[in-house]
Design an enzyme around this catalytic site. Structure first.
Site, short mmCIF file in Angstrom:
data_model
loop_
_atom_site.label_atom_id
_atom_site.label_comp_id
_atom_site.label_asym_id
_atom_site.label_seq_id
_atom_site.Cartn_x
_atom_site.Cartn_y
_atom_site.Cartn_z
N ASN A 98 -2.27 -6.35 -9.43
CA ASN A 98 -3.22 -5.32 -9.03
C ASN A 98 -2.69 -4.55 -7.82
O ASN A 98 -1.89 -5.06 -7.04
CB ASN A 98 -4.58 -5.94 -8.71
CG ASN A 98 -5.17 -6.66 -9.90
OD1 ASN A 98 -4.83 -6.36 -11.05
ND2 ASN A 98 -6.03 -7.62 -9.65
N HIS A 115 3.20 -4.87 -7.88
CA HIS A 115 3.27 -3.47 -8.31
C HIS A 115 2.95 -2.49 -7.19
O HIS A 115 2.70 -1.31 -7.46
CB HIS A 115 2.33 -3.25 -9.49
CG HIS A 115 2.75 -4.00 -10.72
ND1 HIS A 115 1.88 -4.32 -11.75
CD2 HIS A 115 3.95 -4.51 -11.10
CE1 HIS A 115 2.53 -4.98 -12.69
NE2 HIS A 115 3.78 -5.11 -12.31
N CYS A 123 6.99 9.40 0.09
CA CYS A 123 7.81 10.53 -0.37
C CYS A 123 9.00 9.97 -1.14
O CYS A 123 9.69 9.07 -0.66
CB CYS A 123 8.28 11.37 0.80
SG CYS A 123 9.45 12.69 0.32
N CYS A 174 5.35 16.40 0.72
CA CYS A 174 5.62 15.51 1.85
C CYS A 174 5.56 16.31 3.15
O CYS A 174 6.19 17.36 3.26
CB CYS A 174 7.00 14.87 1.70
SG CYS A 174 7.58 13.99 3.17
N GLY A 214 -7.05 -13.68 -14.68
CA GLY A 214 -7.41 -12.31 -15.03
C GLY A 214 -6.29 -11.45 -15.55
O GLY A 214 -6.33 -10.24 -15.39
N SER A 215 -5.31 -12.05 -16.20
CA SER A 215 -4.20 -11.26 -16.75
C SER A 215 -3.95 -11.63 -18.21
O SER A 215 -3.93 -12.81 -18.57
CB SER A 215 -2.92 -11.49 -15.95
OG SER A 215 -1.83 -10.79 -16.53
N CYS A 258 -13.54 -14.54 -14.57
CA CYS A 258 -12.86 -15.18 -13.45
C CYS A 258 -13.84 -15.75 -12.44
O CYS A 258 -13.68 -16.89 -11.97
CB CYS A 258 -11.93 -14.17 -12.76
SG CYS A 258 -10.64 -13.51 -13.84
#
EC number: 2.3.1.286
Length: 277
Positions: A98, A115, A123, A174, A214-215, A258
């Site tokens: 998550n 992730h 940038c 940017c 939870g996956s 969960c």
């Protein structure tokens, strides 16, 4: 004592891997149904975001609308239960797929954001980084008429805006070099940084079991750790609704929400949310 309680009692050093199902009770939608199929179109692709201005406009328009709720989401009982598991000394590392930082908000400290994190932008040219809340203000200032829109939330902090013309939407560059600004998360088609994979690998190797929460494990970036741990002879328990990619590899499968499955971990007084720095 439930089978999951017995599993945790038998394995005091856990590698924990969490996914979208851990955050659904915080109001953040998940990606897949009980069969592991997409509920909605897959998230934006890295190549399209980087090379197609129209894709970037569409992404940031949806994100601007969706961030209002995603950015204020609060941890739920599942996050707090895993924080308590850490306080019991049982978590080698919690690796989350998550990007919502809710584990940290619930008090967990041994967390790896596999992730990335959606509360930060970067940038792609000069590696400038800034807060997503500040970038939200820049988006709103350039696109004030879009603030009146509302839509169904999507899993990545954006919203399901369909049938609109995004050509007039302005995306701030940017502030340092004028380059492309992207959420500091791993998009589909983008590689997880090697150092994160190496950190997670060392953690599952040091653990004596794996707990998945939870996956569906349909994405390889998380599945790889479970497959490798099983090959090394480590037991794996999964708490999730529906089918997972690793069903044939699991030592224990708990098909339940969960929060419900982890309720036994709660202290008498739930941990308070911890503000992020």
């Amino acid at each position: 004592m439930t089978p999951l309680q017995r599993f945790l009692e038998a394995h005091p050093h856990l590698f924990v891997l969490t996914g979208a199902g851990c955050s659904t009770d915080s109001g953040i939608p998940d990606y897949r149904d009980r069969d592991g199929q997409w509920k909605r179109p897959p998230p934006v692709n890295y190549g399209a975001f980087m090379h197609e201005p129209a894709t970037r406009r569409r992404y940031w328009a949806r994100s601007m609308v969706g961030w209002r709720r995603f950015g204020s989401a609060q941890p739920n009982a599942a996050h707090r239960a895993l924080s308590r598991l850490e306080r019991r000394g049982q978590v080698e590392l919690l690796v989350t797929q998550n990007v919502d930082r809710l584990h940290q908000r619930a008090g967990s400290e041994r967390v790896l954001d596999l992730h990335g994190r959606l509360d930060q932008v970067r940038c792609m040219s000069c590696d400038w980084r800034g807060a997503r809340h500040a970038f939200q203000q820049a988006l709103v200032e350039r696109n004030p008429t879009w603030t009146r829109l509302d839509a169904v939330d999507a899993p990545d902090g954006d919203a399901e805006l369909e049938g609109l013309d995004f050509a007039s939407f302005e995306v701030p560059p940017c502030p340092r070099c004028g380059g492309i600004v992207k959420p500091d998360v791993v998009f589909f088609g983008e590689a997880v940084p090697r150092e994160r994979v190496e950190t997670a690998t060392r953690a599952w190797q040091a653990a004596d079991a794996v707990l998945v929460v939870g996956s569906s494990l349909m994405v390889y970036s998380g599945y790889r750790f479970v497959a490798a741990a099983v090959q090394a002879g480590k037991p794996v328990a999964a708490v999730t609704l529906g089918r997972t990619r690793a069903d044939a590899l699991l030592t224990l499968k708990v098909d339940a929400p969960c929060q419900e499955a982890l309720a036994f971990l709660h202290a008498d007084e739930p941990a308070a949310s911890v503000p992020l720095p």
